[in-house]
Structure formats: C-alpha cells, structure tokens
Design a protein around this motif. Structure first.
Motif, mmCIF file in Angstrom:
data_model
loop_
_atom_site.group_PDB
_atom_site.id
_atom_site.type_symbol
_atom_site.label_atom_id
_atom_site.label_comp_id
_atom_site.label_asym_id
_atom_site.label_seq_id
_atom_site.Cartn_x
_atom_site.Cartn_y
_atom_site.Cartn_z
ATOM 1 N N SER A 1 0.733 -1.101 0.080
ATOM 2 C CA SER A 1 0.000 -0.018 0.022
ATOM 3 C C SER A 1 0.915 1.255 -0.016
ATOM 4 O O SER A 1 2.115 1.061 -0.157
ATOM 5 C CB SER A 1 -0.993 0.009 1.226
ATOM 6 O OG SER A 1 -1.755 1.053 1.134
ATOM 7 N N GLN B 1 -5.690 3.244 -9.656
ATOM 8 C CA GLN B 1 -5.308 1.916 -8.971
ATOM 9 C C GLN B 1 -6.875 1.873 -7.949
ATOM 10 O O GLN B 1 -7.154 2.484 -7.156
ATOM 11 C CB GLN B 1 -4.198 2.117 -8.178
ATOM 12 C CG GLN B 1 -3.921 0.581 -7.482
ATOM 13 C CD GLN B 1 -2.904 0.617 -6.535
ATOM 14 O OE1 GLN B 1 -2.249 1.640 -6.115
ATOM 15 N NE2 GLN B 1 -2.166 -0.465 -6.124
ATOM 16 N N VAL C 1 -8.235 -0.620 -4.817
ATOM 17 C CA VAL C 1 -7.868 -1.719 -4.117
ATOM 18 C C VAL C 1 -8.912 -1.966 -3.100
ATOM 19 O O VAL C 1 -9.540 -1.124 -2.612
ATOM 20 C CB VAL C 1 -6.810 -1.008 -3.080
ATOM 21 C CG1 VAL C 1 -6.274 -1.942 -1.982
ATOM 22 C CG2 VAL C 1 -5.516 -0.579 -3.802
ATOM 23 N N THR D 1 -6.105 -7.780 0.577
ATOM 24 C CA THR D 1 -6.780 -6.754 -0.467
ATOM 25 C C THR D 1 -6.250 -7.300 -1.909
ATOM 26 O O THR D 1 -5.499 -8.139 -1.936
ATOM 27 C CB THR D 1 -5.803 -5.521 -0.242
ATOM 28 O OG1 THR D 1 -4.465 -5.571 -0.362
ATOM 29 C CG2 THR D 1 -6.068 -4.780 1.079
ATOM 30 N N GLU E 1 -5.912 -5.866 -5.900
ATOM 31 C CA GLU E 1 -5.702 -4.515 -6.621
ATOM 32 C C GLU E 1 -6.021 -4.800 -8.234
ATOM 33 O O GLU E 1 -5.737 -5.844 -8.741
ATOM 34 C CB GLU E 1 -4.430 -4.163 -6.580
ATOM 35 C CG GLU E 1 -3.802 -3.627 -5.286
ATOM 36 C CD GLU E 1 -2.473 -3.545 -4.982
ATOM 37 O OE1 GLU E 1 -1.819 -3.241 -6.219
ATOM 38 O OE2 GLU E 1 -2.050 -3.135 -3.983
#
Length: 774
Positions: free
Chosen positions: A493, A519, A521, A529, A531
C-alpha cells in the motif's frame, strides 16, 4: 454426487433425441419467417445427419447477497456416447441456449430468475481433445491478447486456448470454440442460432467450460422469497454509490447489476491530488465540492474529518487540510477558502516540521516524524498485528524483489530487522529501532518503536521532513508461526504523511481527462486486499464521442462504477452493511444446451456440410456510463472500420481469431449480429454502413412485463430486464435476408440509444457478430 448422476442421466437421454427448444420460441430482428426451432434444421451432408443436442452445466455458483461470482469453472465432460461418436470427427454447432437452474429435492430443476442472480456476462468454451486452456494476466486494453475480448478489466486475467498433444496444429478446424454472443442479461431469450449450413466447428469435442459473471441481487428479507415476487429493493442494503431508483414504479431492477464502487474500494489516483506545505498550487481547486472530494484523494486515513468553507485571509486560497497532531492523524479539518488570500501553503512557520500519517492493511501502521535537530527529533513507528504469529513491514518498496529493509515482530514480541531477499527471508541487519512499548490486547500486539530519521544502513529506509509531505510505499506481511519464516499473506500500500498543525494546500495536479487510470484496492472481510485498475482507455477506440462528452468511465478521477469495481467474490455493499447481510447462500448452476450436427467434410462430388463461422467483434471502450439528464435519453455514436472487427490468427486454438485471408478475400460476409447491453439502460442499437448510409442491423431492447420467469404466457419475462433479437442473414428461401458483404475498409457507424432517466454505470456497446471471409 446426486447432482452429477442426475446430469449424466439427463445428458445420456437428451443427447440422442432432438426435442423442442429449451427456452421456447425465439425471434429474429430482420426476419419473421425463419424457423428458430433448432430441431427443424435440415439434415446436412447425409440424410440421417439431423440436429441433436448435448447439455452441460457450470460448477456450482455460491453467493451471498450483493456478491459477485466471476471465475472460470472446471471442465464439464460430455457423456461418453457423445465423445465416442465424435472422436476424430468434427462437431458442427448450429446454436446453443443458456439458463440458470437449481436442483430440487425430487431431482427436477427450477429456473433461477434474473432478479435473484443477474448474468452480467459469460465467456464459454467447447473444448476438444487436442486443446486445453491457460490463464494469463493482461496489462490493459492495449495488450494484443486482449483485442476483441470485450469484458476486460485491467488486472483481470483472461483464458486462452493452448494445444494439447495436437497431431495437426495447423488444421483449419478449431480445437476449441467460444460462445459469447448476446452473453449478458439478455442471454436467455436472444437467439443464438446460425443460418443453415454455417456453424462453429470443433474437432473431437470432450467437454464444456464457462466463466460466468453473476451478481447476487436477491434480498433475503422475505420480500423475494418466490420468483413470482419480482424484484424488491432494500434501501438499507445498497451502497452509497447506488444509482438505480429505490422507490416508485421504476424500482424494478437492481442497481447492483451495474457494479457500483463501494467504500470497500480505495481508489488511488497517482498524481491527481497532493498536499503542499509551501509555495502555491500549480492547479488550485476551484470549488468546495471538488475540495471535499479531493481530501479523500490525497491518501490520508480518514477517521475524523470535518469540512467547512468561508473567507479567511490568514489561510491559503482554495482547498487546505489541517491535521491536529497524533500519529493516527485522527483529527483533520478541510477548509475551502473563498477569500482572495495571498497566504502561502502551510501558513507561517511554527517551528521544526512534524509529519504524521497512518494506514491499515494486514498490519496497522502509524508514523510520526519530528524534524527537530536537537532533542526529541526522529521517527516514531507504531505497528499492530496478530499477537501469536510474526508480522512485519518494509518501507520504500512494494515487492520483495526490491530487497528493502524490514522490521519484523515475532510471535513472542521480539523485534528484529532484515534486508529482504527476492522471495526469501533475507539477511539480518543490526537493529536500529528502539522498543518503547509492547502490549497485547484482545489477540492483537501493538509495538511502539523509535529511531533516527536517517537509516543506519543503505538498506534501512531514511525518512524526510523537509518536503511538503510524503507518500511512502510500504509492504507488510503476516506469518503462520511465531518465528520469522515464509509469509502466509502479503500486501502492499502507500502511507501518506501530512505536516501537523499547518494548513496544507490540497492541490490538483494537471491531468488530461481520459488518460488517468486509478488503482482500485478492494479490502476483504479478513483484511486482505486485491488490486486492479479503472478508468482510462477511451482514447484507444478512435474515433469516439466519450472523451468530448467527458464520460465518467473514461478517467480514474470520475469512475464510479463498472467492471473495475466488480471482481470475483467482491461484495457490492458498503463495509458497515456487512453485519446485516444474511448468511443464506444462493446456490445454482449455469446450464447450456448445445445443438449440433456432425460436420461432413467436402468430397469430389459434394461441398462440406457446414462453413466455419468466425467471431467478428467490436467493443466500444469496454464500457461507458449513461449519465442522468433531463431528456431521459443518451445517444452515443461510434465509428470504426470493418477490419477492426476481425483479429487474424490461428483458429485452431485462438477462439477470438478469424483465418488469415487469401489473396481473393477482401472483406467479410456478415451472417449473424447481436449487440450486448444491460438491463434498464438498453433501448436501441443500430449499425450502419457509413459509406452508403445503409442500415445493417437495428436492435431494440425489449423489456419484460411480468414477474415470473416461467410465466405461462412467455418464459423469461421479468419486468425491467431485457432481451435482444439478433439480425441473421442467409438463404432467402429460408426467410432470411441476403448476407451483406463489407470490404475490410468499409466505414461503419454504431449508434447506441440508452435510457438516461437514471444514471447507469458500466453500460456496454459490443457488436458480437459471426461471419465468413469473402
């Protein structure tokens, strides 16, 4: 096992005896006399080569309310009698039908209404013995492997055909074929059949695979207990971005089918907004609305944030954000200044700079930096992770391959530092951090550490307090044991640090609309997570009217819904609604009935029984938004050439390809055309020869008018949901229009008319056609 045996028994019987269509009567847009009952197709090649069918099913689909199912299923093997009959022969698929069903206790099937689970789209394959499938990741819409895929979200993988012990890899007969015409909510009552003598061909078929994208829209409060109940919205269980009506006569469809972006999604827009604590903004934010939204875009954790506006000459002009101390930067105030102020970003200096910020991933992180050069200066780092297994963080990198320095806290609370290796634990470093406190509460360990701003070695990250703020990439991991070893889960992150107790300007960086990819997430319930990306890509379909009209789908800064926010097992409700989602699962399968004949090759005295129909496709920017407007109508016009609909390649394993043309083949002959669009938005879809003005095909979205999916009047007639009738060309004696020839350079114009009474995310405008080179 009961389900599987029942399927095999049904297939064994159904594969021999031709019956009526599975979904009843179909209609064609440009013909009223062509017989769409598949069992009426004539025998071709020899007198007993009649049409028959085989049925197949997807893996079981299991979803909660608002959950997405989007994954490729395993191979469903055809019955032995079908496989043996067509071994080293060719199946000529003349049509197919789809439904979604659940099995009853007595072994019968019940239809699952589209109001319960919406088929956003599917991609299905019939696989031969000489082919298999491989999953590959694509880089975006420009990836050559993604051309003409249609339902593509950057970061989403696609499945491609691969040879499997193929003795004739250059054969012109495909070893794997694809079904994707009218493959969304319109799929059950759109005719998926071809003119007589044309077919999709597959060598030695052995089974079926499907990648459905389903969205669970069935409220579990009892209001939709029966298919006869139709769709009933629950205003308390929809995300804040939900765009469909919730009350009134128009509330007959679920806005979840349009994939609204929920607050489970963090949308990171590189370079869109940033904090500045000196000088002035290159692009000053002009409105309070943008200011308050931009505060979300700078990347600071938002625990307590207030917003206000007014005229204050002591603050910088435009948008500013002030953080009132503390590592977690929990108290933030955003102010939009209407005064013609000349105050610089950051205001008057108040002493050595201090910065703070926090982020939440697998590990909770908070950082405070003190720029004092004497006494009290340095970095304070607070980490919170599981108490009994190791966890760690590394700054300045998002991949182990960068070999950053990492801080490791083991399951006993001991703290150490390592320089990570490329997917190995790495080399232990001299520990720079000092442990201030180490506490365990309710199974979570919190460790407070201090250290100097500068790293003690080149591997250890150096913090900086002299800049306007900081965006620090970081990675974190959690192990499965107390001792430091290979991680169980890892994520990455960015943590944003802001200067404390000063008015940081929130600046808008200069961007070109349509070129910003955000992006995305998504955070699952367990904190892990995923992405992907959204926005951008509209400039790759030229010409288009999406950029001039600033369609929200085209840019990551304005993207609010669509495929970028809709992936496998994601929930389309907001985070705080999770506890109110019923644990009751919806379980069902997709069902396909494939109508086919045996392909009889040509002989000296007779032509082949069927010609191969190739996939010819045009996708308009993947998806786009319909924006609510007072007229209630949105019209979009797209222009392209006939050659843009084909991708030449090896048809043996590439299901998206058309054979390479011969010297005498200068264009395409269209034989089947179907658009693809979604419920509630789709009104009309027209394709023109832009050189002559001739209308090639016009489809009108026909909305259902009853509630039951198995109404005695008509099947699959749910109110608010659509069907599309294709255009089909063929032999005039069969009631079909004469096939159209389009040279590769023919200019085409597509006009799409949508219902703009309400906003619709992720609408589609795909021309899904079949034809032959000519």
């Amino acid at each position: 096992m009961v389900w599987v045996m029942a399927i095999v028994m049904t297939l064994a019987a159904g594969s021999v005896v031709p019956l009526e269509n599975m979904n009843g009567e179909y209609f064609i847009q440009n013909s009223q006399s062509f017989n769409t009952n598949f069992s009426s197709y004539p025998a071709l090649g020899r007198s007993n080569n009649t049409v028959r069918y085989v049925e197949a099913y997807s893996d079981e689909i299991t979803t909660l309310y608002s959950q997405v199912w989007w994954t490729m299923g395993d191979l469903y093997s055809f019955p032995d009698d079908v496989v043996k009959a067509l071994d080293k022969k060719t199946m000529a698929i003349v049509g197919y039908e789809f439904d979604q069903v659940m099995q009853n206790a007595d072994g019968t099937e019940s239809q699952v209404p589209i109001t319960w689970s919406y088929n956003h789209h599917y991609s299905a394959r019939v696989v031969g013995k000489y082919a298999t499938m491989e999953q590959v990741n694509v880089t975006g819409f420009d990836d050559p492997r993604a051309k003409n895929v249609g339902h593509l979200s950057p970061g989403h993988s696609i499945w491609i055909g691969k040879s499997l012990n193929d003795p004739t890899p250059n054969s012109s007969i495909p070893a794997i074929v694809d079904f994707d015409e009218a493959n969304g909510g319109e799929w059950r009552k759109s005719f998926h059949g071809y003119p007589h003598g044309y077919a999709q061909l597959v060598d030695s078929p052995v089974g079926f695979r499907i990648e459905p994208m389903q969205i669970d829209t069935r409220n579990r409060d009892g209001s939709m207990a029966s298919p006869a109940d139709g769709f009933v919205p629950d205003p308390t269980l929809v995300p804040k971005s939900y765009a469909a009506p919730l009350v009134g006569p128009d509330a007959v469809y679920s806005g979840l089918l349009e994939c609204p972006c929920t607050d489970r999604i963090a949308k990171i827009i590189p370079g869109a907004y940033s904090l500045k604590s000196s000088g002035s903004c290159a692009r000053r934010i002009a409105t309070s609305t943008e200011c308050f939204k931009a505060a979300d875009g700078v990347g600071l954790a938002n625990t307590t944030r207030t917003t206000s506006q007014g005229a204050d000459l002591t603050r910088p002009p435009g948008c500013s954000l002030e953080v009132d101390g503390g590592q977690d930067s929990s108290k933030q105030s955003v102010f939009f200044n209407t005064a013609p102020s000349t105050t610089a970003c950051g205001g008057a200096p108040i002493g050595p700079p201090k910065l703070a910020g926090s982020a939440q991933s697998l590990v909770a992180l908070a950082i405070e930096l003190d720029g004092a050069t004497t006494g009290g200066g340095g970095a304070t780092i607070t980490l919170t992770g599981p108490a009994t297994v190791w966890f760690g963080v590394a700054f300045g990198a998002t991949q182990m391959a960068a070999q950053p320095g990492a801080i490791i806290v083991d399951g006993n609370g001991a703290v150490s530092e390592y320089q990570l290796g490329d997917h190995v634990g790495g080399t232990q470093l001299a520990t720079q951090v000092h442990v201030v406190s180490n506490t365990v509460v309710s199974g979570a360990r919190t460790v407070v550490l201090t250290r100097a701003l500068a790293g003690a070695s080149s591997a250890q990250f150096s913090f900086n307090t002299s800049s306007d703020g900081a965006r620090i990439p970081w990675m974190n991991a959690v192990g499965s044991s107390a001792n430091y070893s290979f991680h169980k889960r890892m994520s990455s992150s960015t943590v944003v640090l802001a200067k404390l107790r000063v008015p940081n300007c929130v600046c808008g960086d200069k961007i070109v609309f349509g070129q910003t990819r955000a992006q995305v997430v998504y955070t699952h319930d367990d904190g892990t997570t995923e992405e992907t990306y959204c926005g951008g890509g509209c400039t790759n379909t030229t010409p288009t009217d999406l950029i001039p009209t600033r369609n929200p789908r085209c840019d990551g800064t304005t993207y609010e819904g669509g495929l970028g926010c809709c992936h496998h097992l994601w929930l389309l409700t907001d985070r705080e609604q999770r506890s109110r989602i019923s644990p009751q699962e919806l379980k069902f399968r997709m069902k396909v009935r494939i109508w086919y004949q045996e392909y009889i090759p040509s002989s000296p005295t007779a032509p082949a029984s069927h010609q191969l129909l190739s996939r010819m496709y045009h996708s308009i920017a993947g998806e786009y938004d319909v924006v609510k407007n007072p007229t209630g109508i949105q019209t979009n016009e797209f222009k392209f050439k006939a050659k843009d609909m084909v991708r030449f390649g090896n048809v043996r394993t590439d299901t998206m390809s058309t054979p390479y043309p011969t010297a005498n083949q200068t264009g395409i002959k269209l034989l089947y055309a179907n658009g693809h669009c979604h419920a509630a938005a789709c009104l009309e879809f027209s394709l023109y020869n832009d050189d002559t003005g001739e209308l090639i095909c016009r489809q009108v979205g026909r909305a259902g008018s009853t509630l039951r999916p198995n109404s005695t009047a008509e099947k699959f007639d749910e109110e608010g949901y659509i069907r599309l009738y294709p255009c089909v060309w063929g032999d005039h004696s069969e009631g079909l229009a004469t096939p159209l020839f389009l040279s590769f350079e023919t200019n085409l114009r597509s006009v799409k008319i949508t219902n703009a009474t309400y906003t619709h995310y992720g609408e589609m405008a795909h021309w899904q056609t079949r034809g032959v080179l000519a």
